[in-house]
Motif scaffolding. Sequence first.
Motif, PDB file in Angstrom:
ATOM      1  N   UNK A 176       1.182  -1.476 -13.855  1.00  0.00           N
ATOM      2  CA  UNK A 176       0.284  -1.795 -14.592  1.00  0.00           C
ATOM      3  C   UNK A 176      -0.834  -0.625 -14.906  1.00  0.00           C
ATOM      4  N   UNK A 177      -1.233  -0.868 -13.120  1.00  0.00           N
ATOM      5  CA  UNK A 177      -2.431   0.055 -12.502  1.00  0.00           C
ATOM      6  C   UNK A 177      -2.668  -0.923 -11.086  1.00  0.00           C
ATOM      7  N   UNK A 178      -3.330   0.044 -10.307  1.00  0.00           N
ATOM      8  CA  UNK A 178      -3.380  -0.160  -8.736  1.00  0.00           C
ATOM      9  C   UNK A 178      -4.624  -0.663  -8.478  1.00  0.00           C
ATOM     10  N   UNK A 179      -5.111  -0.864  -7.787  1.00  0.00           N
ATOM     11  CA  UNK A 179      -6.218  -1.448  -6.083  1.00  0.00           C
ATOM     12  C   UNK A 179      -6.267   0.476  -5.662  1.00  0.00           C
ATOM     13  N   UNK A 180      -7.390   1.040  -5.987  1.00  0.00           N
ATOM     14  CA  UNK A 180      -7.222   2.564  -5.535  1.00  0.00           C
ATOM     15  C   UNK A 180      -8.542   1.694  -4.700  1.00  0.00           C
ATOM     16  N   UNK A 181      -7.602   2.451  -3.494  1.00  0.00           N
ATOM     17  CA  UNK A 181      -7.934   2.901  -2.365  1.00  0.00           C
ATOM     18  C   UNK A 181      -8.429   3.812  -1.690  1.00  0.00           C
ATOM     19  N   UNK A 182      -8.090   4.551  -1.864  1.00  0.00           N
ATOM     20  CA  UNK A 182      -8.355   6.388  -1.618  1.00  0.00           C
ATOM     21  C   UNK A 182      -8.725   7.738  -3.281  1.00  0.00           C
ATOM     22  N   UNK A 183      -9.227   8.338  -4.299  1.00  0.00           N
ATOM     23  CA  UNK A 183      -8.777   9.272  -4.585  1.00  0.00           C
ATOM     24  C   UNK A 183      -9.752  10.660  -4.499  1.00  0.00           C
ATOM     25  N   UNK A 184      -8.274  11.625  -3.727  1.00  0.00           N
ATOM     26  CA  UNK A 184      -8.792  12.803  -3.612  1.00  0.00           C
ATOM     27  C   UNK A 184      -8.080  14.095  -4.244  1.00  0.00           C
ATOM     28  N   UNK A 185      -8.944  14.784  -4.954  1.00  0.00           N
ATOM     29  CA  UNK A 185      -8.835  15.800  -5.505  1.00  0.00           C
ATOM     30  C   UNK A 185      -8.792  17.023  -5.122  1.00  0.00           C
ATOM     31  N   UNK A 186      -8.138  18.192  -5.260  1.00  0.00           N
ATOM     32  CA  UNK A 186      -8.389  19.471  -4.676  1.00  0.00           C
ATOM     33  C   UNK A 186      -7.599  19.525  -3.629  1.00  0.00           C
ATOM     34  N   UNK A 245       0.934  -1.377  -0.063  1.00  0.00           N
ATOM     35  CA  UNK A 245      -0.233  -0.237   0.213  1.00  0.00           C
ATOM     36  C   UNK A 245       1.252   0.963   0.203  1.00  0.00           C
ATOM     37  N   UNK A 246       0.541   2.282  -0.479  1.00  0.00           N
ATOM     38  CA  UNK A 246       1.218   3.096  -0.479  1.00  0.00           C
ATOM     39  C   UNK A 246       0.421   4.826  -1.550  1.00  0.00           C
ATOM     40  N   UNK A 247       1.334   5.811  -0.697  1.00  0.00           N
ATOM     41  CA  UNK A 247       0.113   7.208  -1.509  1.00  0.00           C
ATOM     42  C   UNK A 247       1.173   8.150  -2.220  1.00  0.00           C
ATOM     43  N   UNK A 248       0.720   8.044  -3.550  1.00  0.00           N
ATOM     44  CA  UNK A 248       0.425   8.865  -4.363  1.00  0.00           C
ATOM     45  C   UNK A 248       0.545  10.461  -4.999  1.00  0.00           C
ATOM     46  N   UNK A 249       1.200  11.544  -4.832  1.00  0.00           N
ATOM     47  CA  UNK A 249       0.540  12.226  -4.751  1.00  0.00           C
ATOM     48  C   UNK A 249       1.034  13.179  -6.018  1.00  0.00           C
ATOM     49  N   UNK A 250      -0.205  13.400  -6.818  1.00  0.00           N
ATOM     50  CA  UNK A 250       0.471  14.656  -7.930  1.00  0.00           C
ATOM     51  C   UNK A 250      -0.341  15.931  -8.092  1.00  0.00           C
ATOM     52  N   UNK A 251       0.517  17.124  -8.425  1.00  0.00           N
ATOM     53  CA  UNK A 251       0.648  18.233  -7.941  1.00  0.00           C
ATOM     54  C   UNK A 251       1.035  18.896  -9.154  1.00  0.00           C
ATOM     55  N   UNK A 252       0.674  19.397  -9.619  1.00  0.00           N
ATOM     56  CA  UNK A 252       1.379  20.741 -10.778  1.00  0.00           C
ATOM     57  C   UNK A 252       0.528  22.237 -10.773  1.00  0.00           C
ATOM     58  N   UNK A 253       1.317  22.908 -11.930  1.00  0.00           N
ATOM     59  CA  UNK A 253       0.886  24.222 -11.689  1.00  0.00           C
ATOM     60  C   UNK A 253       1.244  24.905 -13.442  1.00  0.00           C
ATOM     61  N   UNK A 287      -6.726  17.242  -0.835  1.00  0.00           N
ATOM     62  CA  UNK A 287      -5.658  16.875  -0.530  1.00  0.00           C
ATOM     63  C   UNK A 287      -4.821  17.003   1.356  1.00  0.00           C
ATOM     64  N   UNK A 288      -5.099  18.358   0.907  1.00  0.00           N
ATOM     65  CA  UNK A 288      -3.959  18.853   2.629  1.00  0.00           C
ATOM     66  C   UNK A 288      -4.746  17.508   3.642  1.00  0.00           C
ATOM     67  N   UNK A 289      -6.022  17.338   3.802  1.00  0.00           N
ATOM     68  CA  UNK A 289      -6.951  17.008   4.464  1.00  0.00           C
ATOM     69  C   UNK A 289      -5.998  15.193   4.594  1.00  0.00           C
ATOM     70  N   UNK A 290      -6.344  14.779   3.630  1.00  0.00           N
ATOM     71  CA  UNK A 290      -5.463  13.754   3.540  1.00  0.00           C
ATOM     72  C   UNK A 290      -3.994  13.500   4.461  1.00  0.00           C
ATOM     73  N   UNK A 291      -3.312  14.115   4.045  1.00  0.00           N
ATOM     74  CA  UNK A 291      -1.657  14.224   4.528  1.00  0.00           C
ATOM     75  C   UNK A 291      -2.424  14.525   5.768  1.00  0.00           C
ATOM     76  N   UNK A 292      -2.792  15.458   6.205  1.00  0.00           N
ATOM     77  CA  UNK A 292      -2.723  15.728   8.383  1.00  0.00           C
ATOM     78  C   UNK A 292      -3.123  13.845   8.526  1.00  0.00           C
TER      79      UNK A 292
END
Length: 158
Positions: free
Chosen positions: A87-97, A49-57, A101-106
């Motif tokens: 190839x892909x993964x089992x998505x346990x959590x997907x959050x946008x915005x 299990x791992x957390x992958x963060x994607x941010x771009x501006x 995202x900050x709430x999940x990181x907290x």
Amino acid sequence: MSAFSSNHTQVDLTWIEKRIEYWIRFGRQAGERIIDRRRRIVSFAPGSVFAFVRWASNEYGTVLSNIDILRAVEPGEAFQTVPCVRPGADILLHIQGWSKVERVLQTIDAIDAIEIDPADVPPDYWRHVHNRMAARLEPRRYTPTRHTAFLKRREASQ
């Protein structure tokens, strides 16, 4: 780390300061391959299990802010596709915005604070966090008592 196997889940990471920042927040990497100073590929063994963060501006501000908590799948197991994850993964959590995202990181930081590795938290807890946030409700805190109960259930089922 250099363990890359065809049954591992691979994640492409990019870091261009203040433009594209794709990174792993937690998880036990089975391998790492550095492409250049801005790009690398990390791999995770099945079941990890791992957390992958994607941010771009761009010049106007943030254009992408996501966090996915994923479980690397076994060969032949069904999976969902996620950008930069092969190839892909089992998505346990997907959050946008970013605010979400900050709430999940907290939430992850709170688990770290009680000295439990977030990678050891049961997948059902991450699904719970996803569902509660989708319903605009506060997720229940993960506690040492819950973790002990999870470990005992896992031990009993083996």
